[in-house]
Design an enzyme around this catalytic site. Sequence first.
Site, short mmCIF file in Angstrom:
data_model
loop_
_atom_site.label_atom_id
_atom_site.label_comp_id
_atom_site.label_asym_id
_atom_site.label_seq_id
_atom_site.Cartn_x
_atom_site.Cartn_y
_atom_site.Cartn_z
N GLY A 176 69.08 57.97 31.90
CA GLY A 176 70.00 56.85 31.76
C GLY A 176 70.66 56.50 33.09
O GLY A 176 70.91 55.33 33.38
N TRP A 180 68.13 54.65 35.08
CA TRP A 180 67.97 53.31 34.53
C TRP A 180 68.93 52.34 35.22
O TRP A 180 68.61 51.16 35.41
CB TRP A 180 68.24 53.33 33.03
CG TRP A 180 68.22 51.98 32.38
CD1 TRP A 180 67.13 51.29 31.92
CD2 TRP A 180 69.35 51.14 32.10
NE1 TRP A 180 67.52 50.08 31.39
CE2 TRP A 180 68.87 49.97 31.49
CE3 TRP A 180 70.72 51.28 32.32
CZ2 TRP A 180 69.72 48.94 31.08
CZ3 TRP A 180 71.57 50.25 31.91
CH2 TRP A 180 71.06 49.11 31.30
N HIS A 181 70.12 52.84 35.61
CA HIS A 181 71.10 51.97 36.24
C HIS A 181 70.72 51.58 37.66
O HIS A 181 71.23 50.58 38.19
CB HIS A 181 72.48 52.63 36.24
CG HIS A 181 73.16 52.61 34.91
ND1 HIS A 181 72.89 53.52 33.91
CD2 HIS A 181 74.10 51.77 34.40
CE1 HIS A 181 73.64 53.24 32.86
NE2 HIS A 181 74.38 52.19 33.12
N GLY A 182 69.87 52.34 38.30
CA GLY A 182 69.49 51.97 39.65
C GLY A 182 68.58 53.01 40.29
O GLY A 182 68.64 54.19 39.96
N PHE A 190 71.36 45.78 37.49
CA PHE A 190 70.65 46.85 36.79
C PHE A 190 69.53 46.28 35.92
O PHE A 190 68.72 47.02 35.43
CB PHE A 190 71.60 47.67 35.93
CG PHE A 190 72.78 48.21 36.71
CD1 PHE A 190 72.58 48.72 37.98
CD2 PHE A 190 74.04 48.20 36.19
CE1 PHE A 190 73.64 49.23 38.71
CE2 PHE A 190 75.11 48.70 36.90
CZ PHE A 190 74.92 49.21 38.16
#
Length: 528
Positions: A366, A369-371, A528
Amino acid sequence: MFFHSWEFLILLVATAVAYYLPVVCGRRRVWQVSLLLIASAVFYAWENPKLLLLLGVSCVINAVAVERILFWKSKVASSRREGTEKEADALEQDAPSARERHLEHRARRWLVGTVAANLGLLAFFKYAGFIAGWLPEGWMGKSMLEWLRGIPLPVGISFYTFQGISLVVDTWRRDISPHSMAMIRRRGRDRPASIRDLSFYISFFPQLVAGPIVKAHDFLDQIGAKRWGDIDWITVRRGLVTGYFLKIFVADNLAEQTGVLALGADKVEGMSTVVSMSLLYGYSLQIFADFAGYSLIAIGLGALFGYKLPPNFNFPYLSTSITEFWRRWHLSLSSWLRDYLYIPLGGNRKGGGRTYFNLFLVMFLGGLWHGAAWKFALWGSLHGVFLAAERLVQRGAKSGEQRLNPRKSSRLRSLFSKLFACSKWFLTFHLVTLLWLTFMMPDLESIGAFFHAAGSLRFGFSGPPVFALAFYGTTVVAYHAWGWLSEHRDVLARKLARSPLEPLCHSLMVFLVVTNPGAPRGFIYFQF
């Protein structure tokens, strides 16, 4: 195109007027879905029309895949019915079983291939340059390496990729109503209509670029003809007014001060303790106001067109644990990770050790997933460690509760419980706030410089950061105070909601948005 731009306002008004035009009842659904699909394409392609091609490819791949999955699964069902109707010997009964396995395998290949295609597109555009940086020097030509690092990140790709995966997996699980199943399995001359409806689900513009992430089984049944008289105007008003207020008045004004944190170690290390902590708290409130504001605007816009989008925030800064925080923050992502990653990995069904590993892995992924940066992986990993630690502590606490003396004063126990809850809230808020530094600051060196400045005990005072925190940040505190009242004094909260206080507050919000907007800037989660 931003929600708070004049271009979007023109697009919204034109779309809404045309959307509710009196159309022949039998054609209303087609007209409205097609219109919103066109509006979504204009909205997404406004800044960079080339990105529309990628979105279109994603929509078509997923639409074709779900039809193929249902086609092969229907063959499996037909084969089973034929097998039960026949009265044959054992050798003849074995043949349908082998055929069923073959057909099931064909359907599974479409599932696995489409999920892989979705993740492949996401990985290429979001992580290609990041992964290329791991390779030993000389393994890749310099020009190729620079090209991979220069690949632009398509806006919203993380969100519509997750919705595409939800569509395919929900179809495989048959977690979709029979009505929606019939809609998405259309073939032949009806195939374009199926692709249109599924593309509309993936690309619906209110939540296209930053969520909430909408699961297929929650949205597909809503696709239908909408009428002006059915609009939920309370949801529209609350979503749009509160959302624009949080974004334009709160987040954008706070960003004018907190932006210095993104400039690196040189700009941070000389700060005083008061200024650095004001900026830290300011950014914590800013990122909530920015993302929650976007989500509320999306929910309000969805309601304007007759669609119910899921809530994405539930007063997260009231949390008394990291576990509770993730039940309140970015609810659609938390729910998606739980349903499509944590549970398939085994969840908490395979022992304590596996549970802790699953929690850590889900949060690590996770974070990425943000960057595509190690700072996001660190952010996710630390959240995973805290989640696992809390679960371990809670197991010990449950066994300890059985040994407590029940004869102790109930008043004393109540006081102790309240003090303990306050201390847990204080600790949770500061852990979450400190971890937001990984979102704002460019590298670990800058984060170290911030902690050095915050711990220097220099109490020099700078007016703008402290004023911004006190003036704009107070509104976020008041918003969460309303949340606490709604959860703990619900009767009083309902009375206040029905009183003139709510329209008065909304009028004040509109006034502040018009008279004191911050410098226009994009939403944080657009990256994102």
